[in-house]
Design a protein around this motif. Structure first.
Motif, mmCIF file in Angstrom:
data_model
loop_
_atom_site.group_PDB
_atom_site.id
_atom_site.type_symbol
_atom_site.label_atom_id
_atom_site.label_comp_id
_atom_site.label_asym_id
_atom_site.label_seq_id
_atom_site.Cartn_x
_atom_site.Cartn_y
_atom_site.Cartn_z
ATOM 1 N N ALA A 124 38.950 31.053 44.911
ATOM 2 C CA ALA A 124 38.308 31.270 44.117
ATOM 3 C C ALA A 124 38.484 31.234 42.675
ATOM 4 O O ALA A 124 37.937 30.790 41.641
ATOM 5 C CB ALA A 124 37.964 33.008 44.302
ATOM 6 N N GLY A 128 36.036 28.688 41.763
ATOM 7 C CA GLY A 128 34.982 29.653 41.579
ATOM 8 C C GLY A 128 34.615 30.721 42.632
ATOM 9 O O GLY A 128 34.708 30.205 43.956
ATOM 10 N N VAL A 129 33.668 31.658 42.408
ATOM 11 C CA VAL A 129 33.181 32.450 43.408
ATOM 12 C C VAL A 129 31.618 32.092 43.504
ATOM 13 O O VAL A 129 30.929 31.837 42.549
ATOM 14 C CB VAL A 129 33.426 34.218 43.079
ATOM 15 C CG1 VAL A 129 32.719 34.598 43.812
ATOM 16 C CG2 VAL A 129 34.739 34.374 42.644
ATOM 17 N N ALA A 309 35.960 32.614 38.087
ATOM 18 C CA ALA A 309 36.567 33.883 38.476
ATOM 19 C C ALA A 309 37.555 34.299 37.660
ATOM 20 O O ALA A 309 38.608 33.472 37.395
ATOM 21 C CB ALA A 309 36.714 33.903 39.936
ATOM 22 N N THR A 310 37.569 35.526 37.201
ATOM 23 C CA THR A 310 38.814 36.197 36.747
ATOM 24 C C THR A 310 39.523 36.470 37.777
ATOM 25 O O THR A 310 39.280 36.577 38.940
ATOM 26 C CB THR A 310 38.336 37.624 35.738
ATOM 27 O OG1 THR A 310 37.861 38.594 36.706
ATOM 28 C CG2 THR A 310 37.285 36.998 34.778
ATOM 29 N N LEU A 313 37.946 39.292 39.836
ATOM 30 C CA LEU A 313 36.817 38.922 40.486
ATOM 31 C C LEU A 313 37.429 38.196 41.883
ATOM 32 O O LEU A 313 36.656 38.581 42.966
ATOM 33 C CB LEU A 313 35.814 38.157 39.581
ATOM 34 C CG LEU A 313 34.555 37.865 40.476
ATOM 35 C CD1 LEU A 313 33.732 39.033 40.784
ATOM 36 C CD2 LEU A 313 33.788 36.999 39.290
ATOM 37 N N ALA A 314 38.298 37.556 41.467
ATOM 38 C CA ALA A 314 38.663 36.590 42.595
ATOM 39 C C ALA A 314 39.454 37.480 43.735
ATOM 40 O O ALA A 314 39.127 37.245 44.962
ATOM 41 C CB ALA A 314 39.674 35.623 42.150
ATOM 42 N N TYR A 317 36.682 39.422 45.677
ATOM 43 C CA TYR A 317 36.157 38.304 46.585
ATOM 44 C C TYR A 317 36.854 38.268 47.721
ATOM 45 O O TYR A 317 36.482 38.265 48.862
ATOM 46 C CB TYR A 317 35.921 37.007 45.811
ATOM 47 C CG TYR A 317 35.528 36.093 46.882
ATOM 48 C CD1 TYR A 317 34.287 36.009 47.182
ATOM 49 C CD2 TYR A 317 36.319 35.067 47.266
ATOM 50 C CE1 TYR A 317 33.656 34.904 48.175
ATOM 51 C CE2 TYR A 317 35.913 33.965 47.952
ATOM 52 C CZ TYR A 317 34.701 33.873 48.584
ATOM 53 O OH TYR A 317 34.098 32.755 49.304
#
Length: 464
Positions: A124, A128-129, A309-310, A313-314, A317
């Motif tokens: 991520a 990215g997510v 993603a921060t 957020l990662a 996920y």
């Protein structure tokens, strides 16, 4: 590829999961200054290595795992050998406080779980997510399970089987494992919440009952892309290739992978398809021939966009991905114990892992390798926490029992401890024999081979 890359990937996946597990034991033992006699990558005879301090770091002949030999720990002596006789008492594992021994035993499974979290977290952060759309119904099959439940196009699912704000992964996973069972569903329709009861339709997939919702999701116009084409299949005969974007099937514009699945299931003749390949429009026609009566032999899925993603957020996920795996795995195993699902098609041994690794590598390359490593590492960590002698969970359970007995002045004798270990070895050995035998039975079975079920929304849907 099969003769070199796949075996190497299999050894890397299985070996890494076990070595990382053992590294957890090693790290905490070193932290407590417990003597570590051997750290072995692989089992069996020593091939080469180097001794630093009191620890022999070695590579052994059988590259499917590894082990750590702690001074004074004779629980796995038949596999790892007896401890040296000149170890100072303060460095012996068996003479350390119980809480330290518990932490050493717990460190292996914890390392596996951390590995399972680290892989999607790193993915991520690097890529990215995936931005999965909200669960909105695009179309409903007339007379199907969703239609009978009262679901309508445009409905947004806000609760499914008791889970608020569900993802498509969660919805599809729960439905697959709940054929014929009434599931509560809450949708929003015209600004109002509507409570429904949806009973997934029962179909046999891979010889097992599976539940289908019989509606087409609305993915907001995401590209629908061919993820794999199985060798010798009607899809290969038609000329489909990995990476093709499906834009039309029959006379319908393609809106989702589920739409493609249902269209193929409902049409037995030739099926024309319009594709985009390398920027060019291509027309193909799938033949009438089917696999197992309803499949053309290709996987297809939505191509989800990736958002930066921060760290938070990662991490979310990564946690959500692993929790979803545990939910579905736990539910499937629960159905095994209640007789709703066969052991044969649920449990796999080394051969099953090899086949899964082969599929992952061929479909997804390095992404598949690390995805499989995360999945296996998570399952290995959880399995090792079971209170079975020889496993870490058994050692922890025995230490807890010893602690409770010590409160009333009792203890477990060495003879009883040895007998418990022997029982544990027999249990693990029988389990190994069973899963390996189960793998062989599945290999020689006359049933046609089907690809494994997709584990997440972005993965290709294999039910074509």
């Amino acid at each position: 590829m099969d003769y070199l890359i796949v075996p190497a990937a299999f050894i890397f996946i299985l070996g890494s999961a076990v070595v990382l597990h053992e590294f957890g034991h090693f790290l905490v033992a070193k932290l407590f200054r417990i003597r570590v006699e051997t750290f072995s990558v692989g089992f069996g005879p020593r091939l080469f290595g180097k001794k630093w301090g009191h620890t022999d770091y070695r590579v052994s002949a059988i590259p499917l795992g590894g082990y750590v030999k702690l001074g004074g720990d004779e629980s796995n002596a038949p596999l790892e050998g007896a401890s040296a006789q000149d170890i100072p008492p303060e460095e012996m594992f068996n003479l350390r406080p119980r809480w330290q021994r518990v932490l050493v035993a717990l460190a292996g499974p914890v390392m596996n779980v951390l590995t399972a979290l680290a892989i999607p977290f790193a993915g991520a952060m690097m890529y990215g997510v995936p931005a999965t759309p909200s669960p909105v119904v695009y179309d409903v099959k007339p007379g199907g399970a969703a239609d009978q439940a009262g679901l309508k196009p445009g409905d947004r699912i806000i609760s499914f089987n008791g889970t608020e704000h569900p993802s498509w992964d969660m919805i599809n996973g729960d439905a697959l494992l709940s054929p014929g069972k009434a599931l509560p569903v809450v949708v929003t329709r015209n600004g109002q919440q509507v409570l429904l009861t949806l009973t997934p339709a029962l179909r046999l997939e891979n010889g097992e009952p599976a539940g289908f919702l019989e509606f087409i999701p609305d993915y907001g116009g995401l590209p629908v892309v061919v993820g794999e084409v199985f060798s010798g299949s009607p899809a290969e005969e038609a000329g489909l290739k990995t990476g093709d974007r499906l834009t039309k099937i029959g006379s319908e514009d393609v809106k989702s992978a589920g739409q493609v699945t249902e269209y193929i299931r409902g049409h037995s003749g030739q099926i024309p398809m319009t594709l985009v390949r390398n920027g060019q429009t291509v027309q193909v026609t799938a033949p009438e021939r089917r696999l197992d009566g309803a499949r053309l032999g290709f996987g297809v899925g939505e191509q989800f966009p990736l958002h930066d993603a921060t760290v938070g957020l990662a991490l979310k996920y990564a946690v959500d991905t692993n929790v979803q795996i545990l939910r579905l795995t736990g539910k499937a195993l629960g159905q095994v114990f209640t007789g709703q699902r066969s052991v044969r098609n649920t449990l796999s041994g080394p051969i099953g892992i090899y086949k899964a690794a082969k599929t992952s590598v061929e479909r997804l390359g390095w992404d598949g390798v690390f995805g499989m490593l995360g999945f296996l590492s998570l399952n290995l960590g959880i399995f090792n926490l079971l209170p079975i002698p020889v496993l870490d969970g058994g050692a922890i359970f025995l230490l807890i029992i010893e602690g409770l007995l010590a409160l009333i002045g009792l203890s477990i004798s060495a003879a009883v401890r040895d007998r418990i270990q022997q029982v544990g070895f027999v249990m693990v050995l029988l389990l190994m024999v069973f899963v390996i035998g189960n793998d062989f039975v599945k290999m020689i079975s006359k049933e046609p081979e089907r690809p494994p079920a997709a584990a997440s929304s972005p993965a290709p849907n294999p039910a074509k």
